[in-house]
Design an enzyme around this catalytic site. Sequence first.
Site, PDB file in Angstrom:
ATOM      1  N   HIS A  27       0.830  -1.202   0.000  1.00 55.99           N
ATOM      2  CA  HIS A  27       0.000   0.000   0.000  1.00 55.99           C
ATOM      3  C   HIS A  27       0.866   1.254   0.000  1.00 55.99           C
ATOM      4  O   HIS A  27       2.039   1.234   0.336  1.00 55.99           O
ATOM      5  CB  HIS A  27      -0.976   0.005   1.189  1.00 55.99           C
ATOM      6  CG  HIS A  27      -0.380   0.448   2.480  1.00 55.99           C
ATOM      7  ND1 HIS A  27      -0.356   1.771   2.872  1.00 55.99           N
ATOM      8  CD2 HIS A  27       0.228  -0.245   3.472  1.00 55.99           C
ATOM      9  CE1 HIS A  27       0.236   1.854   4.064  1.00 55.99           C
ATOM     10  NE2 HIS A  27       0.599   0.651   4.441  1.00 55.99           N
ATOM     11  N   CYS A  28       0.225   2.357  -0.403  1.00 57.14           N
ATOM     12  CA  CYS A  28       0.817   3.699  -0.351  1.00 57.14           C
ATOM     13  C   CYS A  28      -0.237   4.605   0.275  1.00 57.14           C
ATOM     14  O   CYS A  28      -1.090   4.124   1.011  1.00 57.14           O
ATOM     15  CB  CYS A  28       1.224   4.159  -1.752  1.00 57.14           C
ATOM     16  SG  CYS A  28      -0.153   4.264  -2.920  1.00 57.14           S
ATOM     17  N   ARG A  29      -0.215   5.872   0.000  1.00 62.87           N
ATOM     18  CA  ARG A  29      -1.204   6.765   0.604  1.00 62.87           C
ATOM     19  C   ARG A  29      -2.570   6.636  -0.066  1.00 62.87           C
ATOM     20  O   ARG A  29      -3.577   6.512   0.589  1.00 62.87           O
ATOM     21  CB  ARG A  29      -0.740   8.226   0.555  1.00 62.87           C
ATOM     22  CG  ARG A  29      -1.702   9.177   1.287  1.00 62.87           C
ATOM     23  CD  ARG A  29      -1.341  10.637   1.131  1.00 62.87           C
ATOM     24  NE  ARG A  29      -1.244  11.063  -0.255  1.00 62.87           N
ATOM     25  CZ  ARG A  29      -2.280  11.386  -1.026  1.00 62.87           C
ATOM     26  NH1 ARG A  29      -3.501  11.321  -0.573  1.00 62.87           N
ATOM     27  NH2 ARG A  29      -2.079  11.768  -2.270  1.00 62.87           N
TER      28      ARG A  29
ATOM     29  N   LEU B 114      -3.665   3.994   2.241  1.00 62.23           N
ATOM     30  CA  LEU B 114      -3.862   4.443   3.620  1.00 62.23           C
ATOM     31  C   LEU B 114      -5.123   5.293   3.759  1.00 62.23           C
ATOM     32  O   LEU B 114      -5.839   5.204   4.764  1.00 62.23           O
ATOM     33  CB  LEU B 114      -2.638   5.234   4.084  1.00 62.23           C
ATOM     34  CG  LEU B 114      -2.659   5.830   5.476  1.00 62.23           C
ATOM     35  CD1 LEU B 114      -2.674   4.734   6.540  1.00 62.23           C
ATOM     36  CD2 LEU B 114      -1.456   6.722   5.694  1.00 62.23           C
TER      37      LEU B 114
END
Length: 170
Positions: A58-60, A87
Amino acid sequence: MTLPVISPVEARKMVAGGARLIDIRSPDEFARARIPGSENRPVDAMGRVGDAPAVVYHCRSGMRTAANAERLAAASECPAYLLEGGLDAWRAAGLPVAEDRKAPIEIMRQVQIAAGSLVVLGIALGLMVQPAFLGLSAFVGAGLVFAGTTGWCGMAKLLAALPWNRRAAA
Protein backbone atom coordinates in the site's frame (compact mmCIF):
# COMPACT_ATOMS: atom_id res chain seq x y z
CA MET A 1 1.51 -7.43 -14.79
CA THR A 2 -1.29 -6.24 -12.60
CA LEU A 3 -1.78 -7.39 -9.04
CA PRO A 4 -5.22 -8.12 -7.57
CA VAL A 5 -6.72 -5.19 -5.69
CA ILE A 6 -8.34 -5.84 -2.31
CA SER A 7 -10.41 -3.69 0.03
CA PRO A 8 -9.14 -2.49 3.41
CA VAL A 9 -11.42 -4.98 5.20
CA GLU A 10 -10.06 -7.86 3.07
CA ALA A 11 -6.50 -6.66 3.69
CA ARG A 12 -7.06 -6.55 7.44
CA LYS A 13 -8.34 -10.16 7.38
CA MET A 14 -5.32 -11.26 5.35
CA VAL A 15 -2.91 -9.53 7.74
CA ALA A 16 -4.66 -11.19 10.69
CA GLY A 17 -4.02 -14.48 8.87
CA GLY A 18 -0.28 -13.82 8.57
CA ALA A 19 0.09 -11.72 5.43
CA ARG A 20 2.72 -8.99 5.49
CA LEU A 21 1.54 -5.41 5.03
CA ILE A 22 4.18 -3.35 3.22
CA ASP A 23 4.04 0.43 2.93
CA ILE A 24 5.97 1.56 -0.16
CA ARG A 25 6.01 5.27 0.74
CA SER A 26 9.12 7.19 1.76
CA PRO A 27 10.35 7.03 5.37
CA ASP A 28 9.25 10.62 6.08
CA GLU A 29 5.69 9.83 4.97
CA PHE A 30 5.70 6.60 7.00
CA ALA A 31 6.94 8.44 10.10
CA ARG A 32 3.95 10.80 9.99
CA ALA A 33 1.13 8.25 9.45
CA ARG A 34 1.08 4.48 9.02
CA ILE A 35 -1.04 1.40 9.43
CA PRO A 36 -0.03 -0.29 12.71
CA GLY A 37 2.05 -3.38 11.99
CA SER A 38 2.99 -2.33 8.48
CA GLU A 39 6.61 -2.43 7.31
CA ASN A 40 8.18 0.50 5.52
CA ARG A 41 9.94 -0.63 2.34
CA PRO A 42 10.12 2.29 -0.09
CA VAL A 43 9.45 1.26 -3.66
CA ASP A 44 12.77 2.70 -4.88
CA ALA A 45 14.65 0.39 -2.48
CA MET A 46 12.37 -2.64 -2.71
CA GLY A 47 14.08 -6.00 -2.35
CA ARG A 48 12.70 -9.53 -2.46
CA VAL A 49 9.65 -10.19 -0.30
CA GLY A 50 8.80 -13.77 0.59
CA ASP A 51 8.59 -15.32 4.04
CA ALA A 52 4.81 -14.91 4.41
CA PRO A 53 1.69 -16.57 3.04
CA ALA A 54 0.95 -13.33 1.14
CA VAL A 55 1.93 -9.68 0.94
CA VAL A 56 -0.30 -6.62 0.71
CA TYR A 57 1.32 -3.47 -0.66
CA HIS A 58 0.00 0.00 0.00
CA CYS A 59 0.82 3.70 -0.35
CA ARG A 60 -1.20 6.77 0.60
CA SER A 61 -3.88 6.71 -2.11
CA GLY A 62 -3.20 3.58 -4.16
CA MET A 63 -1.69 5.49 -7.09
CA ARG A 64 1.96 4.57 -6.41
CA THR A 65 1.19 0.91 -5.84
CA ALA A 66 -0.84 0.76 -9.07
CA ALA A 67 1.92 2.56 -10.99
CA ASN A 68 4.54 0.16 -9.61
CA ALA A 69 2.48 -3.06 -9.72
CA GLU A 70 4.86 -4.81 -12.11
CA ARG A 71 7.88 -4.00 -9.94
CA LEU A 72 6.04 -5.08 -6.76
CA ALA A 73 4.91 -8.34 -8.38
CA ALA A 74 8.50 -9.09 -9.40
CA ALA A 75 9.68 -8.51 -5.80
CA SER A 76 7.08 -10.90 -4.37
CA GLU A 77 7.92 -14.56 -3.89
CA CYS A 78 4.41 -15.18 -2.56
CA PRO A 79 0.91 -14.09 -3.61
CA ALA A 80 0.78 -10.27 -3.68
CA TYR A 81 -2.08 -7.79 -3.54
CA LEU A 82 -2.60 -4.03 -3.69
CA LEU A 83 -4.63 -2.24 -1.03
CA GLU A 84 -7.37 -0.40 -2.89
CA GLY A 85 -7.23 3.30 -2.03
CA GLY A 86 -4.16 2.87 0.20
CA LEU A 87 -3.86 4.44 3.62
CA ASP A 88 -6.62 6.94 2.80
CA ALA A 89 -9.14 4.13 2.18
CA TRP A 90 -7.93 2.25 5.28
CA ARG A 91 -8.61 5.36 7.36
CA ALA A 92 -11.99 5.96 5.64
CA ALA A 93 -12.99 2.38 6.52
CA GLY A 94 -12.53 3.28 10.19
CA LEU A 95 -9.49 1.04 10.62
CA PRO A 96 -6.67 2.11 12.95
CA VAL A 97 -3.93 4.47 11.78
CA ALA A 98 -0.89 5.39 13.88
CA GLU A 99 -0.09 9.08 13.50
CA ASP A 100 2.76 11.21 14.76
CA ARG A 101 1.76 14.85 14.31
CA LYS A 102 5.16 15.91 15.68
CA ALA A 103 6.90 14.31 12.70
CA PRO A 104 7.67 16.85 9.96
CA ILE A 105 5.47 16.90 6.87
CA GLU A 106 6.81 15.01 3.88
CA ILE A 107 9.79 16.51 2.07
CA MET A 108 7.95 16.80 -1.24
CA ARG A 109 5.12 18.74 0.41
CA GLN A 110 7.77 21.02 1.96
CA VAL A 111 9.27 21.52 -1.51
CA GLN A 112 5.84 22.39 -2.91
CA ILE A 113 5.22 24.90 -0.10
CA ALA A 114 8.67 26.48 -0.41
CA ALA A 115 8.68 26.60 -4.23
CA GLY A 116 5.15 28.00 -4.39
CA SER A 117 5.99 30.63 -1.79
CA LEU A 118 9.14 31.69 -3.63
CA VAL A 119 7.27 31.97 -6.95
CA VAL A 120 4.53 34.11 -5.38
CA LEU A 121 7.15 36.23 -3.58
CA GLY A 122 9.14 36.73 -6.79
CA ILE A 123 6.04 37.80 -8.71
CA ALA A 124 4.86 40.14 -5.93
CA LEU A 125 8.29 41.75 -5.58
CA GLY A 126 8.64 41.94 -9.35
CA LEU A 127 5.34 43.78 -9.68
CA MET A 128 5.65 46.06 -6.66
CA VAL A 129 9.40 46.66 -6.16
CA GLN A 130 11.63 45.83 -9.10
CA PRO A 131 10.98 43.68 -12.21
CA ALA A 132 14.32 41.92 -11.68
CA PHE A 133 12.69 39.98 -8.82
CA LEU A 134 10.74 38.05 -11.46
CA GLY A 135 14.03 36.20 -11.95
CA LEU A 136 13.41 34.47 -8.60
CA SER A 137 10.24 32.90 -9.99
CA ALA A 138 12.07 31.89 -13.17
CA PHE A 139 14.91 30.36 -11.14
CA VAL A 140 12.51 28.30 -9.00
CA GLY A 141 10.58 27.19 -12.09
CA ALA A 142 13.79 26.11 -13.81
CA GLY A 143 14.80 24.21 -10.67
CA LEU A 144 11.50 22.35 -10.66
CA VAL A 145 11.88 21.44 -14.34
CA PHE A 146 15.41 20.21 -13.64
CA ALA A 147 14.18 18.15 -10.66
CA GLY A 148 11.41 16.64 -12.72
CA THR A 149 13.67 15.64 -15.60
CA THR A 150 16.66 14.39 -13.60
CA GLY A 151 15.07 13.09 -10.39
CA TRP A 152 17.45 15.23 -8.30
CA CYS A 153 15.94 18.11 -6.34
CA GLY A 154 18.32 20.57 -4.74
CA MET A 155 15.54 22.17 -2.72
CA ALA A 156 14.57 18.76 -1.26
CA LYS A 157 18.19 18.13 -0.32
CA LEU A 158 18.40 21.53 1.36
CA LEU A 159 15.10 21.09 3.22
CA ALA A 160 16.08 17.57 4.37
CA ALA A 161 19.16 19.03 6.07
CA LEU A 162 17.14 21.52 8.14
CA PRO A 163 16.80 20.80 11.88
CA TRP A 164 13.10 19.89 11.90
CA ASN A 165 13.71 17.15 9.32
CA ARG A 166 16.65 15.44 10.96
CA ARG A 167 14.46 13.33 13.24
CA ALA A 168 12.54 11.78 10.33
CA ALA A 169 15.74 11.01 8.42
CA ALA A 170 17.28 9.15 11.34
